[in-house]
Write an enzyme that holds these catalytic residues in place. Sequence first.
Site, PDB file in Angstrom:
ATOM      1  N   GLU A   2       0.678  -1.283  -0.076  1.00 52.67           N
ATOM      2  CA  GLU A   2      -0.020  -0.104  -0.134  1.00 52.67           C
ATOM      3  C   GLU A   2       0.914   1.144  -0.029  1.00 52.67           C
ATOM      4  O   GLU A   2       0.636   2.171  -0.754  1.00 52.67           O
ATOM      5  CB  GLU A   2      -1.003  -0.099   1.163  1.00 52.67           C
ATOM      6  CG  GLU A   2      -1.836  -1.178   1.108  1.00 52.67           C
ATOM      7  CD  GLU A   2      -1.384  -2.222   2.046  1.00 52.67           C
ATOM      8  OE1 GLU A   2      -2.337  -3.340   2.399  1.00 52.67           O
ATOM      9  OE2 GLU A   2      -0.136  -2.491   2.090  1.00 52.67           O
TER      10      GLU A   2
ATOM     11  N   CYS B  26      -2.223  -3.140   7.187  1.00 53.92           N
ATOM     12  CA  CYS B  26      -1.738  -3.011   8.711  1.00 53.92           C
ATOM     13  C   CYS B  26      -2.122  -1.671   9.112  1.00 53.92           C
ATOM     14  O   CYS B  26      -2.447  -0.648   8.626  1.00 53.92           O
ATOM     15  CB  CYS B  26      -0.470  -3.330   8.615  1.00 53.92           C
ATOM     16  SG  CYS B  26       0.772  -2.214   8.055  1.00 53.92           S
TER      17      CYS B  26
END
Length: 156
Positions: A55, A83
């Site tokens: 990401e 996360c």
Amino acid sequence: MNHETAMRRAIRLSIEKMEAGEGGPFGAVIVKDGRIVGEGWNKVTTSNDPTAHAEIVAIREACRALGTFSLAGATIYTSCEPCPMCMAAIYWARLDEVHYGNDKDAAAAIGFDDAFLYQEMGVPMKSRRLRFTCTLPDEAKEGFERWRAKADKVAY
């Protein structure tokens, strides 16, 4: 580009790059105005960068491609639930929406367990596993005071 097409690209990146030895099993794409503006895959071990999650890599690429730090109006598609670090980056980048494939429990089951990070976020600083010490706060305030007074600052 529809959600399924974008998600399949993120999943395909996660598998292709992992099998090519280029990182862990995570992929992400960012779509804005119907086209992919950023792609990323896990590069933590290949770049020796603990922040090089799929990401984060996709966010960096999209921001570079668009020439902006704001990805408002864009959507991220990621092969796994982000996360805590990636989730924070997604908020800071102002993405509109997140689509994910696997969830954090599936990630934990293959050795990518972030549960301790979620727990640490709610623990007072003085009780965290990692020591946090506020050092020279009075001197540190100068930078903030100068920012507050800066006439030509770029707000973000």
